[in-house]
Scaffold this active site. Structure first.
Site, PDB file in Angstrom:
ATOM      1  N   ASP A  53      11.017  37.902  81.399  1.00  0.00           N
ATOM      2  CA  ASP A  53      11.302  39.254  80.899  1.00  0.00           C
ATOM      3  C   ASP A  53       9.996  40.026  80.722  1.00  0.00           C
ATOM      4  O   ASP A  53       9.274  39.821  79.760  1.00  0.00           O
ATOM      5  CB  ASP A  53      12.045  39.181  79.564  1.00  0.00           C
ATOM      6  CG  ASP A  53      12.427  40.577  79.084  1.00  0.00           C
ATOM      7  OD1 ASP A  53      13.365  41.151  79.658  1.00  0.00           O
ATOM      8  OD2 ASP A  53      11.760  41.105  78.177  1.00  0.00           O
ATOM      9  N   TYR A  58       4.339  46.434  79.412  1.00  0.00           N
ATOM     10  CA  TYR A  58       3.610  45.229  79.009  1.00  0.00           C
ATOM     11  C   TYR A  58       2.326  45.030  79.824  1.00  0.00           C
ATOM     12  O   TYR A  58       1.500  44.188  79.494  1.00  0.00           O
ATOM     13  CB  TYR A  58       4.483  43.962  79.141  1.00  0.00           C
ATOM     14  CG  TYR A  58       5.767  43.960  78.340  1.00  0.00           C
ATOM     15  CD1 TYR A  58       6.022  44.917  77.363  1.00  0.00           C
ATOM     16  CD2 TYR A  58       6.731  42.990  78.568  1.00  0.00           C
ATOM     17  CE1 TYR A  58       7.216  44.906  76.656  1.00  0.00           C
ATOM     18  CE2 TYR A  58       7.926  42.966  77.853  1.00  0.00           C
ATOM     19  CZ  TYR A  58       8.164  43.933  76.912  1.00  0.00           C
ATOM     20  OH  TYR A  58       9.346  43.911  76.212  1.00  0.00           O
ATOM     21  N   LYS A  83      11.236  47.024  83.180  1.00  0.00           N
ATOM     22  CA  LYS A  83      11.890  48.115  82.436  1.00  0.00           C
ATOM     23  C   LYS A  83      11.176  49.445  82.640  1.00  0.00           C
ATOM     24  O   LYS A  83       9.945  49.468  82.746  1.00  0.00           O
ATOM     25  CB  LYS A  83      11.882  47.810  80.925  1.00  0.00           C
ATOM     26  CG  LYS A  83      12.315  46.390  80.567  1.00  0.00           C
ATOM     27  CD  LYS A  83      12.364  46.153  79.063  1.00  0.00           C
ATOM     28  CE  LYS A  83      12.612  44.683  78.752  1.00  0.00           C
ATOM     29  NZ  LYS A  83      11.420  43.868  78.582  1.00  0.00           N
ATOM     30  N   HIS A 116      14.049  50.948  78.886  1.00  0.00           N
ATOM     31  CA  HIS A 116      13.456  50.215  77.758  1.00  0.00           C
ATOM     32  C   HIS A 116      13.956  50.698  76.401  1.00  0.00           C
ATOM     33  O   HIS A 116      14.087  49.918  75.453  1.00  0.00           O
ATOM     34  CB  HIS A 116      11.929  50.348  77.838  1.00  0.00           C
ATOM     35  CG  HIS A 116      11.175  49.225  77.218  1.00  0.00           C
ATOM     36  ND1 HIS A 116      10.023  48.726  77.745  1.00  0.00           N
ATOM     37  CD2 HIS A 116      11.402  48.500  76.098  1.00  0.00           C
ATOM     38  CE1 HIS A 116       9.567  47.739  76.974  1.00  0.00           C
ATOM     39  NE2 HIS A 116      10.395  47.585  75.973  1.00  0.00           N
TER      40      HIS A 116
HETATM   41  N1  LIG Z   1      13.138  45.606  74.778  1.00  0.00           N
HETATM   42  C1  LIG Z   1      12.333  45.646  73.743  1.00  0.00           C
HETATM   43  O1  LIG Z   1      12.139  46.693  73.108  1.00  0.00           O
HETATM   44  C2  LIG Z   1      11.632  44.397  73.298  1.00  0.00           C
HETATM   45  C3  LIG Z   1      10.962  44.385  72.082  1.00  0.00           C
HETATM   46  C4  LIG Z   1      10.350  43.184  71.690  1.00  0.00           C
HETATM   47  C5  LIG Z   1      10.429  42.072  72.506  1.00  0.00           C
HETATM   48  N2  LIG Z   1      11.071  42.141  73.707  1.00  0.00           N
HETATM   49  C6  LIG Z   1      11.142  40.970  74.623  1.00  0.00           C
HETATM   50  O2  LIG Z   1      11.506  39.804  73.897  1.00  0.00           O
HETATM   51  C7  LIG Z   1      10.467  38.843  73.952  1.00  0.00           C
HETATM   52  C8  LIG Z   1      10.370  38.090  72.644  1.00  0.00           C
HETATM   53  O3  LIG Z   1      10.115  38.956  71.551  1.00  0.00           O
HETATM   54  P1  LIG Z   1       8.768  38.906  70.704  1.00  0.00           P
HETATM   55  O4  LIG Z   1       7.691  38.387  71.588  1.00  0.00           O
HETATM   56  O5  LIG Z   1       8.559  40.209  70.094  1.00  0.00           O
HETATM   57  O6  LIG Z   1       9.135  37.896  69.533  1.00  0.00           O
HETATM   58  P2  LIG Z   1       9.485  36.325  69.411  1.00  0.00           P
HETATM   59  O7  LIG Z   1       9.719  35.699  70.735  1.00  0.00           O
HETATM   60  O8  LIG Z   1      10.533  36.211  68.372  1.00  0.00           O
HETATM   61  O9  LIG Z   1       8.153  35.747  68.759  1.00  0.00           O
HETATM   62  C9  LIG Z   1       6.960  35.579  69.456  1.00  0.00           C
HETATM   63  C10 LIG Z   1       5.913  35.122  68.448  1.00  0.00           C
HETATM   64  O10 LIG Z   1       6.337  33.905  67.824  1.00  0.00           O
HETATM   65  C11 LIG Z   1       5.433  32.858  68.137  1.00  0.00           C
HETATM   66  N3  LIG Z   1       6.233  31.673  68.517  1.00  0.00           N
HETATM   67  C12 LIG Z   1       6.996  31.529  69.623  1.00  0.00           C
HETATM   68  N4  LIG Z   1       7.600  30.328  69.641  1.00  0.00           N
HETATM   69  C13 LIG Z   1       7.207  29.694  68.513  1.00  0.00           C
HETATM   70  C14 LIG Z   1       7.482  28.412  67.997  1.00  0.00           C
HETATM   71  N5  LIG Z   1       8.290  27.550  68.628  1.00  0.00           N
HETATM   72  N6  LIG Z   1       6.899  28.066  66.799  1.00  0.00           N
HETATM   73  C15 LIG Z   1       6.081  28.919  66.148  1.00  0.00           C
HETATM   74  N7  LIG Z   1       5.791  30.173  66.613  1.00  0.00           N
HETATM   75  C16 LIG Z   1       6.342  30.539  67.778  1.00  0.00           C
HETATM   76  C17 LIG Z   1       4.564  33.344  69.282  1.00  0.00           C
HETATM   77  O11 LIG Z   1       3.252  32.832  69.153  1.00  0.00           O
HETATM   78  P3  LIG Z   1       2.319  32.359  70.388  1.00  0.00           P
HETATM   79  O12 LIG Z   1       2.552  33.288  71.545  1.00  0.00           O
HETATM   80  O13 LIG Z   1       0.945  32.495  69.803  1.00  0.00           O
HETATM   81  O14 LIG Z   1       2.689  30.939  70.671  1.00  0.00           O
HETATM   82  C18 LIG Z   1       4.567  34.852  69.059  1.00  0.00           C
HETATM   83  O15 LIG Z   1       3.596  35.207  68.115  1.00  0.00           O
HETATM   84  C19 LIG Z   1       9.223  39.675  74.285  1.00  0.00           C
HETATM   85  O16 LIG Z   1       8.165  38.911  74.806  1.00  0.00           O
HETATM   86  C20 LIG Z   1       9.803  40.665  75.264  1.00  0.00           C
HETATM   87  O17 LIG Z   1       9.979  40.064  76.537  1.00  0.00           O
HETATM   88  C21 LIG Z   1      11.688  43.280  74.102  1.00  0.00           C
END
Ligand SMILES: NC(=O)c1ccc[n+]([C@@H]2O[C@H](COP(=O)([O-])OP(=O)(O)OC[C@H]3O[C@@H](n4cnc5c(N)ncnc54)[C@H](OP(=O)(O)O)[C@@H]3O)[C@@H](O)[C@H]2O)c1
Length: 287
Positions: A53, A58, A83, A116
């Site tokens: 994704d 990004y 997106k 997005h």
């Molecule tokens: N459409 C939108 O508006 C939107 C908005 C936000 C996100 N997204 C998408 O959704 C994806 C995920 O969202 P997000 O990146 O915001 O949040 P997330 O996946 O909930 O959290 C990512 C964070 O949590 C840490 N993490 C991941 N797995 C872990 C584990 N098993 N144990 C401990 N810490 C862990 C990561 O650290 P490290 O990387 O340091 O390991 C990073 O800091 C994004 O990458 C993006 O593709 C879309």
């Protein structure tokens, strides 16, 4: 496809309204620097993820494309999403965004392209949608959808699709969804129409690691709090998109197929009135 009993494995996929399949576990790359994106995406692909994704915003579409090629997997084995940026919500700008994704990634088709966020006003939103539909008809994009759309934005788009007769279908709505932000209104709207809900921030950016309910379920199942959250998302029928740049966590987040939350576990994580986003929330925007 997932079976009725809720069994999943790393190869489980759902059928989108477009007729194409979407792998049920995605790998998010928001905030992954372009310089490291190729190696972490490659690590994810080596560990069984088949769904990436990304987004124009990004700034890492190019290394994602590079990782896909370097993986040695066939193109059709990997599902790639990008997106239209929130600031590009017009017909012309969305067309440019799509063209740019192709020049950045070097791909000959994109599996899913989303709007997005529901910004840009009605004209902008519908114009950007028309650009997605055109690219889909040209065979460049296989499935199309939206992100951060509230029910009022979804209803506006549905009304447009009906009245324009353009034959488009909404495949996905990607939103922040987890137990502390269940968004039952959006989820119900989508479920009734076969629109797949992709859950972003599925591990709540690590902010709930100390929650007693997660600790309890983690001990009960001998899995981490993050695995409990991801399993909840799968069992709710969503497509979770965990992001990590850490090898061990990339592996941990995909190791969620050897246990099942039971009914009482799911009930404990049921907080229907909770509204605690950890990211932005464009679903409530009114313009
Ligand atoms: N459409 C939108 O508006 C939107 C908005 C936000 C996100 N997204 C998408 O959704 C994806 C995920 O969202 P997000 O990146 O915001 O949040 P997330 O996946 O909930 O959290 C990512 C964070 O949590 C840490 N993490 C991941 N797995 C872990 C584990 N098993 N144990 C401990 N810490 C862990 C990561 O650290 P490290 O990387 O340091 O390991 C990073 O800091 C994004 O990458 C993006 O593709 C879309």
């Amino acid at each position: 496809m997932a079976t009725a009993s809720g069994k999943f494995d790393i190869n489980t996929s759902y059928k989108l309204n477009s007729g194409h399949q979407i792998p049920v576990l995605g790998y998010g790359v928001y905030q992954t620097p372009a310089a490291t994106a190729e190696s972490v995406v490659l690590h994810a692909l080596k560990n069984g993820y088949r769904h990436i994704d990304s987004a124009r915003a990004y700034r890492n579409e190019q290394p994602c494309g590079d990782a896909m090629r370097a993986s040695g997997l066939k193109r059709e084995e990997i599902f790639f999403t990008s997106k239209v940026p929130p600031k590009s919500m017009t017909y012309d700008e969305a067309k440019k965004s799509i063209a740019s994704t192709f020049s950045q990634t070097g791909l000959d088709y994109v599996d899913l392209y989303l709007l997005h966020a529901p910004y840009g006003g009605k004209e902008g939103r519908l114009g950007a949608w028309q650009a997605l539909r055109e690219a889909q008809k040209e065979g460049k994009i296989r499935s199309i959808g939206v992100s951060n759309y509230g029910v009022h934005h979804l209803a506006e788009l549905e009304e447009y699709i009906k009245s324009s007769g353009d034959g488009s279908k909404i495949d996905v709505n990607q939103c922040e969804v987890h137990p502390w932000l269940p968004r039952n209104d959006i989820v119900d709207w989508c479920k009734q129409r076969g629109v797949v809900v992709e859950a972003y921030c599925p591990v709540i950016r690590g902010q709930r690691a100390e929650e007693p309910v997660l600790k309890k379920l983690s001990e009960k199942h001998n899995k981490t709090w993050a695995q409990i959250l991801l399993r909840w998302s799968l069992q709710k029928g969503y497509v979770p998109l965990p992001k990590s740049e850490t090898s061990k966590r990339i592996e941990e987040n995909a190791d969620i197929y050897d246990f099942e939350l039971d009914e009482s576990d799911m009930k404990e994580l049921d907080m229907p009135d909770s509204y605690e986003p950890c990211a932005w929330d464009p679903t409530t925007s009114k313009d």
